[in-house]
Design an enzyme around this catalytic site. Structure first.
Site, short mmCIF file in Angstrom:
data_model
loop_
_atom_site.label_atom_id
_atom_site.label_comp_id
_atom_site.label_asym_id
_atom_site.label_seq_id
_atom_site.Cartn_x
_atom_site.Cartn_y
_atom_site.Cartn_z
N CYS A 2 6.86 37.01 77.51
CA CYS A 2 6.29 37.35 78.81
C CYS A 2 4.77 37.31 78.75
O CYS A 2 4.17 37.50 77.70
CB CYS A 2 6.74 38.75 79.22
SG CYS A 2 8.52 38.99 79.20
N ARG A 27 4.44 29.98 77.47
CA ARG A 27 5.30 30.98 76.84
C ARG A 27 6.72 30.95 77.41
O ARG A 27 7.62 31.50 76.81
CB ARG A 27 4.71 32.39 77.07
CG ARG A 27 3.46 32.67 76.25
CD ARG A 27 2.78 33.96 76.69
NE ARG A 27 1.88 34.42 75.65
CZ ARG A 27 2.05 35.52 74.93
NH1 ARG A 27 3.10 36.28 75.14
NH2 ARG A 27 1.20 35.87 74.01
N TRP A 74 10.21 36.78 81.26
CA TRP A 74 11.37 36.14 80.66
C TRP A 74 12.45 37.22 80.65
O TRP A 74 12.31 38.22 79.97
CB TRP A 74 11.07 35.68 79.25
CG TRP A 74 12.10 34.77 78.66
CD1 TRP A 74 13.44 34.86 78.78
CD2 TRP A 74 11.85 33.62 77.86
NE1 TRP A 74 14.06 33.85 78.10
CE2 TRP A 74 13.11 33.07 77.53
CE3 TRP A 74 10.70 33.00 77.38
CZ2 TRP A 74 13.22 31.93 76.73
CZ3 TRP A 74 10.83 31.87 76.59
CH2 TRP A 74 12.08 31.34 76.28
N ASN A 98 5.58 43.52 78.28
CA ASN A 98 6.12 42.52 77.38
C ASN A 98 6.75 43.25 76.21
O ASN A 98 6.09 44.03 75.54
CB ASN A 98 5.00 41.60 76.88
CG ASN A 98 5.50 40.54 75.93
OD1 ASN A 98 6.70 40.31 75.82
ND2 ASN A 98 4.58 39.89 75.23
N GLY A 99 8.05 43.02 75.96
CA GLY A 99 8.70 43.68 74.84
C GLY A 99 10.02 44.32 75.22
O GLY A 99 10.60 44.01 76.26
N GLU A 480 13.24 32.43 49.53
CA GLU A 480 12.21 32.13 50.52
C GLU A 480 10.85 32.65 50.08
O GLU A 480 9.82 31.99 50.28
CB GLU A 480 12.61 32.73 51.87
CG GLU A 480 11.54 32.72 52.94
CD GLU A 480 11.07 31.34 53.37
OE1 GLU A 480 10.11 31.27 54.15
OE2 GLU A 480 11.64 30.32 52.92
N LYS A 484 7.54 30.31 49.63
CA LYS A 484 6.28 30.54 50.33
C LYS A 484 5.10 30.56 49.37
O LYS A 484 4.05 30.00 49.64
CB LYS A 484 6.34 31.88 51.09
CG LYS A 484 7.07 31.81 52.40
CD LYS A 484 6.29 31.02 53.43
CE LYS A 484 7.18 30.50 54.52
NZ LYS A 484 8.05 29.39 54.11
N GLU A 487 4.39 27.04 48.16
CA GLU A 487 3.89 26.16 49.22
C GLU A 487 2.39 26.29 49.43
O GLU A 487 1.69 25.29 49.60
CB GLU A 487 4.60 26.47 50.55
CG GLU A 487 5.99 25.91 50.69
CD GLU A 487 6.56 26.24 52.05
OE1 GLU A 487 6.97 25.31 52.76
OE2 GLU A 487 6.62 27.44 52.42
N HIS A 503 20.85 35.80 32.39
CA HIS A 503 21.45 34.51 32.03
C HIS A 503 20.40 33.42 31.89
O HIS A 503 20.69 32.24 32.11
CB HIS A 503 22.49 34.11 33.08
CG HIS A 503 23.68 35.03 33.13
ND1 HIS A 503 24.63 35.08 32.14
CD2 HIS A 503 24.03 35.97 34.04
CE1 HIS A 503 25.54 35.99 32.44
NE2 HIS A 503 25.19 36.55 33.59
N LYS A 602 4.40 19.36 58.57
CA LYS A 602 5.15 20.35 59.35
C LYS A 602 6.59 19.91 59.58
O LYS A 602 7.51 20.70 59.49
CB LYS A 602 4.45 20.57 60.71
CG LYS A 602 5.06 21.68 61.54
CD LYS A 602 4.96 23.02 60.82
CE LYS A 602 5.65 24.12 61.59
NZ LYS A 602 5.75 25.35 60.79
#
Length: 607
Positions: A2, A27, A74, A98-99, A480, A484, A487, A503, A602
């Protein structure tokens, strides 16, 4: 997401409000509205659909007030109707929001019992009535807002306009962004600097938990404890562009900070906030009851989202899941069931290997589902059913907010599958959905760990190897975290299931190796704690990410980062935040190109 705009102007505010809202159209929204003070009274114009519908209403019924607030909505709670469009108002106050207000039901019941009459299905109207009740009790606007904020649970940004107060707007943020613009005899409020670009380039960004009282000649800012604070004013470079770093040094930092907002908006596409039930978007409904197996395929970070989803689908829907990295899927030639579902996960929707896997599955007679952030992408166009994320534009090459939005969608789909397959009861669904609704607030709280994490960056920058450990759904988050760090800092890192430590990987552990342990205090904590002891015995630097209970039971560590307690189901979304921040600050300390790391792009559109 929103959009919010507020203006104390020297001229009619409505045209400026609409101009600011147009800057926020990127948005996404399904209704819009403005409110201004006309002779001291709050008067609104609202419309379904695009801003041109609101402009037509304003052309037919102009507003001349010089103080106003505007909003593009929204839909979250309630359909995208004029009655549910913002601003919401009583005779005393208008608010745009908003939220998500998590405790709106209990507040609504309380206010209804006191005589409040609600005219919408939204959570936002609760805020208007709550502040209005405090005003009726004699509180001044500033005090009324400060007291109301203490009653609200959730992640949000707010702007208030008060009847009879021609020179006052109050804004507040918790989790969702909000910025103040400074003009010549005017002052502005907006969701980001883009909305304020037509009026000023002098911007003050509110920090999380702040609220501010704006007049044309003065801005007072208070922190979450209502103590006066000073926030710097910066010059924004935004002109006509819709993507801006704002107060952040890098896009990646901004995108990490946006997660409470964008995850919240993604959830509103898949959750009926009013009933607390899963409700898939129009055209995206799918009956999981007829499936015997589910195939998932993706690349990189999206693949790790799929790994988390495997745990969810198998636990909550008892649906067996086959998952493969897209570049391996079709070469492995797994047996596929015609009529079954193959779920492709891709931020861009253009990833070459994932697209090739989609077409392979299609050739085998499978239905195709797509979890994508770009609804016009090739993968989205070729899928039978699209489950959209609403992360917005992600500029940083290393995916952050797109990843957590993917997790949000997959969590909702797992609950839907559980209900379709009669594994979850209605009460189970309500409990799981309630935990999802809490995620934006918990993510916002987790972001407060950033100063502690920044201090760890120097220790990580000296390391040649870093290990990440986790069990259950924390294992893919460990993978992940390692990705990161690799990267963007170029430090070698590996993620392992904690039980695999003995192991082989334990051979790497010595006093020079940081070991990041992801361990919420759950049924697996005790086992993970024993792995920590094995690391400690060999001098490894343990960085434990856990909740308060886990920290109390953990023993000695090099550092412990305490995240908010969350239901185990949603812990992957919460624990993603500190591993992103750890990689980011390590990379910044080392001086690498955070947003565009070497050798990476990207969207990988070639095999």
């Amino acid at each position: 997401m929103c959009g919010i705009v507020g203006i104390l102007s020297r001229d009619a505010a409505a045209p400026q409000l609409v101009d600011g809202l147009k800057r926020l159209e990127y948005r996404g929204y399904d209704s819009a509205g403005v409110a201004t003070l006309e002779g001291g009274r709050i008067v609104r114009r609202r419309a379904e659909g695009k801003l041109r519908n609101l402009e037509a209403k304003l052309a037919a019924e102009p507003l001349s007030g010089r103080a106003g607030v505007g909003h593009t909505r929204w839909a979250t709670h309630g359909a995208p109707t004029e009655a549910n469009a913002h601003p919401h108002a009583t005779e005393r106050v208008a608010v745009v929001h908003n939220g998500i207000i998590e405790n709106f039901r209990e507040l609504r019941e309380e206010l209804t019992a006191e005589g409040a009459v609600f005219t919408s299905q939204t959570d936002t109207e609760v805020i208007a009535h709550l502040v209005s009740s405090l005003l009726e009790a004699g509180a001044a606007p500033r005090l009324a807002v400060a007291e109301a904020l203490k009653r609200l649970r959730g992640a949000f940004a707010l702007a208030f306009l008060f009847a009879g107060e021609e020179d006052l707007i109050i804004g507040a943020r918790r989790g969702s962004p909000l910025a103040i613009g400074h003009g010549d005899g005017e002052v502005y409020l907006g969701s980001d600097a883009v909305a304020l670009a037509p009026f000023t380039d002098e911007i003050t960004y509110l920090e999380d938990g702040d609220w501010a009282a704006l007049t044309r000649s003065n801005v007072e800012i208070f922190d979450e404890n209502d103590a006066p604070v000073a926030r710097p004013t910066v010059r924004s470079a935004v002109a006509s562009v819709v993507v801006d770093k704002g107060q952040y040094r890098h896009f990646m930092a901004k995108e990490i900070a946006e997660q409470p907002e964008v995850v919240g908006h993604t959830l509103t596409r898949f959750v009926d906030m009013t009933s607390g039930r899963i409700s898939l978007p129009a055209g995206a409904d799918f009956d999981f009851s007829r499936l015997d197996r589910l195939a998932i395929s993706a690349c990189g970070t999206a693949y790790y989202a799929g790994l988390v989803a495997r745990y969810w689908f198998e636990k909550f829907a008892r649906l067996p899941v086959d998952i493969d990295i897209a570049s391996e899927f079709r070469y492995r030639e797994p047996p596929l069931t015609p009529g079954g579902l193959a779920l492709m996960i891709s931020q861009s929707g253009e990833t070459a290997d994932t697209l090739a896997t989609l077409r392979h599955c299609r050739a085998q007679g499978m239905k195709i589902g797509a979890v994508v952030n770009v609804p016009t992408s090739t993968i989205a166009r070729e899928a039978d059913v699209v489950f959209p994320t609403t992360a917005g534009v992600e500029v940083g090459v290393a995916s952050t907010k797109a990843f957590t939005c993917q997790l949000a969608v997959l969590a909702a789909l797992a609950i839907k599958a559980g209900r379709d397959r009669k594994v979850l009861s209605e009460a189970d669904e309500a409990r799981l959905v309630a935990s999802l609704i809490e995620v934006p607030r918990l993510m916002a709280e987790t972001l407060h760990l950033e100063p502690e994490i920044e201090k760890l960056a120097s220790a990580f920058a000296k390391a040649q190897d870093v290990l990440y450990l986790g069990r259950g759904t924390s294992y893919p988050i460990a993978l992940e975290g390692a990705l990161k760090l690799k990267e963007i800092s170029y430090i070698h890192a590996e993620g392992y299931a904690a039980g695999e430590l003995k192991h082989g990987p334990i051979a790497l552990v010595d006093e020079n190796v940081p070991v990041v342990v992801l361990a919420p205090f759950d049924v697996l904590f005790e086992k993970t704690a024993s792995n920590m002891q094995e690391v400690a015995a060999r001098g490894g630097k343990i960085v434990l990410i856990t909740d308060a209970e886990g920290a109390a039971h953990a023993g000695e560590t090099f550092a412990t980062l305490v995240v908010p307690k969350a239901y185990a189901f949603v812990s992957p979304l919460i624990y993603a935040v500190p591993i992103q921040l750890l990689a980011y600050h390590t990379a910044v300390f080392m001086g690498t190109d955070v947003d565009q790391p070497r050798n990476l792009a990207k969207s990988v559109t070639v095999e």
